[in-house]
Design an enzyme around this catalytic site. Structure first.
Site, PDB file in Angstrom:
ATOM      1  N   GLU A  75      43.262  34.424  33.864  1.00  0.00           N
ATOM      2  CA  GLU A  75      44.036  33.744  34.893  1.00  0.00           C
ATOM      3  C   GLU A  75      43.402  32.395  35.258  1.00  0.00           C
ATOM      4  O   GLU A  75      44.100  31.413  35.415  1.00  0.00           O
ATOM      5  CB  GLU A  75      44.098  34.655  36.130  1.00  0.00           C
ATOM      6  CG  GLU A  75      44.948  34.150  37.260  1.00  0.00           C
ATOM      7  CD  GLU A  75      46.444  34.255  36.982  1.00  0.00           C
ATOM      8  OE1 GLU A  75      46.808  34.941  36.007  1.00  0.00           O
ATOM      9  OE2 GLU A  75      47.218  33.633  37.726  1.00  0.00           O
ATOM     10  N   ASP A  76      42.076  32.368  35.357  1.00  0.00           N
ATOM     11  CA  ASP A  76      41.421  31.206  35.960  1.00  0.00           C
ATOM     12  C   ASP A  76      40.577  30.378  34.997  1.00  0.00           C
ATOM     13  O   ASP A  76      39.923  29.436  35.424  1.00  0.00           O
ATOM     14  CB  ASP A  76      40.501  31.666  37.118  1.00  0.00           C
ATOM     15  CG  ASP A  76      41.289  32.281  38.259  1.00  0.00           C
ATOM     16  OD1 ASP A  76      42.493  31.985  38.340  1.00  0.00           O
ATOM     17  OD2 ASP A  76      40.713  33.050  39.049  1.00  0.00           O
TER      18      ASP A  76
END
Ligand code: MN
Length: 491
Positions: A75-76
């Site tokens: 996600e990051d």
């Protein structure tokens, strides 16, 4: 905190566990998150570590612990899910992917809430471990909530109270539920929190002292007059948020709360539980109507214990909870108690969760797949999921799990649509009753059928409690109306 803290926890439970893949995953995640900071100024990896530490403390299996350290990577960071699969295998990649899917919620307001819930249930049905990671992630996020802007604080804390805590409760994870609620409480109801804290603190010391005195007395009694071995005896303070809810139900009067500090006795076997209860009642008079046998009739989330409330030495009331160590672990950790890899020297062998414990998730999902409007979806869930549950029995002794205040009609539709449509009367515990009677925990329900009956009665809609019953009855009448129009035109 370092990865060694996590490894220490694992080794405490499993001295021989191989943690080399976990160490690799840590290096991988640390590289991936390098340079990223959290709102509180620490390196991002501290969040991954804290999440993983929670999972290790819950005594979860190694793939879940490793997925915990990797949970925010796709996600990051630049690293993809494919890359994780290549490095750590399919199982871990699946778990991480489950978490990533949960994170992507686009909507706002009511739709966001509904979408959030639906995703949680989908994830749970696919692999329940995803939800454990989400819980651990949320616990750590709540602990650093004060660094976020107020709007975000509110949203996260409220979502925890409305979604995460009820799910933890339904999974029997009492300790986690209490933690999630207590961390969110001050953000959602700041003034109420201060009030509860004040009233509780004032009473707490005095009750604690009194409970200790009572516990010493029962300890001596068991030692002198029985062969029961006490595994653990403790005075347990109630969590603030559940105390708050109880206060609301008891006119905000703390003197009506008998388990502010409950005396909890953990013994070896089921026999010892009942014997201990006998000794307690020998010393002190029980308060009528407060003896609860959740061993013979567990709560729907699996909770087992004997409860009794007695008039103590000077007439002051105190609640006892008596259970075995196994029941205690289930009460604190719920379904996780089944997933862990303990009780085995071979760390790969874990005890699988009995499938019937997860059946309700699939059923809920199946039933609510058809509902597309978020408003109706939430209404259905409020009806079925967020209510307290009761256990009732078929005449053959099969258990049916229904929301509080469910009626014989709800019971009939739960068993089968046709049983609902043809239901004409009911016997509850061998006594003829009306179809609108609210069922109680432990009732034996026998539906009487009229084979010639055409269908349900529209008046049932005024008292049914489950989404399923309401839906089936409405469906029947919609079909009838269509048929009538058809008949009218084909005359
Ligand atoms: Mn996270």
């Amino acid at each position: 905190m370092t990865i060694n803290n996590v490894i220490d926890v694992i080794h405490k439970n499993h001295p021989e566990a191989d943690t080399s893949l976990l160490e690799l995953a840590y290096e991988y995640a640390e590289n991936a998150h390098a340079g990223q900071k959290r709102m509180n100024g620490t390196d991002y990896i501290t969040h991954s570590l804290a999440t993983t530490l929670h999972l290790a403390q819950m005594n979860l299996d190694m793939p879940t612990i490793i997925a915990g350290i990797l949970h925010d990577v796709p996600e990051d960071t630049e690293r993809t899910l494919e890359d994780i699969e290549k490095n750590f295998g399919e199982e871990i990649a699946m778990l991480v992917s489950g978490i990533t899917k949960l994170g992507k919620i686009k909507y706002r307001g009511l739709t966001r809430y509904a979408e959030n819930l639906r995703k949680m249930f989908v994830a749970m049905a696919e692999d329940i471990r995803v939800v454990f990671i989400k819980f651990a992630d949320r616990l750590d996020n709540l602990k650093s909530l004060s660094f976020l802007p107020p709007v975000k604080q509110q949203r996260i804390a409220r979502e925890t109270l409305e979604i995460y805590a009820p799910i933890a409760n339904r999974l029997g994870m009492g300790e986690l539920k209490g933690e999630l609620e207590d961390l969110s409480f001050p953000f959602v109801y700041p003034e109420e929190y201060i009030w509860v804290k004040e009233v509780a603190e004032k009473k707490y010391e005095e009750r604690k002292k009194y409970t200790n005195q009572i516990m010493r007395r029962i300890e001596r009694e068991l030692k002198e007059n029985s062969t029961i071995k006490i595994n653990k005896i403790e005075g347990r303070a109630k969590h603030y948020y559940s105390l708050y809810q109880k206060l609301l139900a008891k006119d905000r009067d703390i003197d009506k709360i008998y388990d502010l500090v409950a005396a909890r006795i953990i013994v070896r076997g089921v026999d010892d539980c009942y014997h201990t209860l006998g000794h307690i009642h020998k010393l002190w008079t029980p308060v009528p109507g407060r003896i609860k046998d959740y061993i013979a009739q567990p709560k729907p989330n699996g909770y087992q214990s004997l409860h009794t409330t007695v008039y103590g030495d000077d007439g002051r009331i105190v609640e006892f909870q008596i259970r075995t160590l196994k029941m205690h672990e289930e009460a604190e950790y719920g379904i996780v108690a089944h997933w862990s890899f303990k009780e085995s020297s071979n760390t790969k062998a874990r005890i699988p969760i009995p499938p019937e414990k997860l059946k309700w998730i699939k059923e809920l999902l199946e039933e609510q797949k058809k509902i597309t409007s978020p408003k109706r979806y939430l209404k259905a869930l409020k009806l079925d999921f967020f209510k307290n549950r009761i256990f009732v029995f078929t005449p053959k002794g099969d258990v049916v799990d229904l929301p509080e205040n469910a009626t014989p009609v709800d019971f009939a539709y739960y068993i089968h649509t046709n049983l609902g449509h043809k239901c004409a009367g009911v016997k509850i515990n061998d006594t003829i009753s009306t179809l609108s009677t609210a069922l109680k925990n432990g009732d034996v329900v026998e539906i009487m059928v009229d084979k010639n009956k055409l269908g349900p009665s529209e008046g049932w809609l005024s008292f049914v409690q489950t989404y399923q019953a309401r839906h089936r009855i409405k469906e029947y009448f919609n079909k009838q109306r269509k048929l009538n129009i058809f008949r009218f035109f084909s005359r």
